[in-house]
Design an enzyme around this catalytic site. Sequence first.
Site: not given
Length: 213
Positions: A47, A51, A134
């Site tokens: 993943e 950001r 998640k």
Amino acid sequence: MTPQDASRRTRELCGLAPVIPVLVVEDAGKARPLAEALVAGGLPVLEVTLRTPAALEAIRAMAEVPGGHVGAGTLISAEDVRAAKAAGATFGVSPGATDALLAACEEEGLPLLAGAATASEAMRLLARGYDMLKFFPAEASGGSAALKALGGPLPQVSFCPTGGVSPGNAGDYLKLSTVPCVGGSWIAPADLVTAEDWGAIEAKAREAAGLSG
């Protein structure tokens, strides 16, 4: 892509290894060797969080690594979804879920690991057809004890806990029947990436790949 198909695919990915490395990539030039080290260490599902300015370019580079499955994390908007898919992401991860985000992923055919931290959030996603979620932020939301409690009334929902997960507590999550894997950032710390110590990262990945509940 239907929510059921999306959950089926994310469940398959979550079953490939006990840990999904959560990566904040600052330098896209290091993305491919980083992915190669992680895959070689037995962690094929990666993943990359959206950001940093380098994130999309990093996804493009990692998508070319044989044996790897690269997803985009921190999906917040429909624009994020489209950009991630165009960069080569094969799945998405979000801290939560909105109708707009879910609709964008379904329209783009991008399997989504949608975030939930409460029973109501999990029930809402389950009602839409998502049963692989998640759990975020895991430790701040009560940790493995909270997730175990959620599993009582919601045994049909599986979770990938992320947020505060470490080698010290990963096993507490992995022993739960509703947890096929965890997400963690400890496998590729910034100092090792900066030093380009791919051997050390591969060793960390191999250790993480051996974790169990």
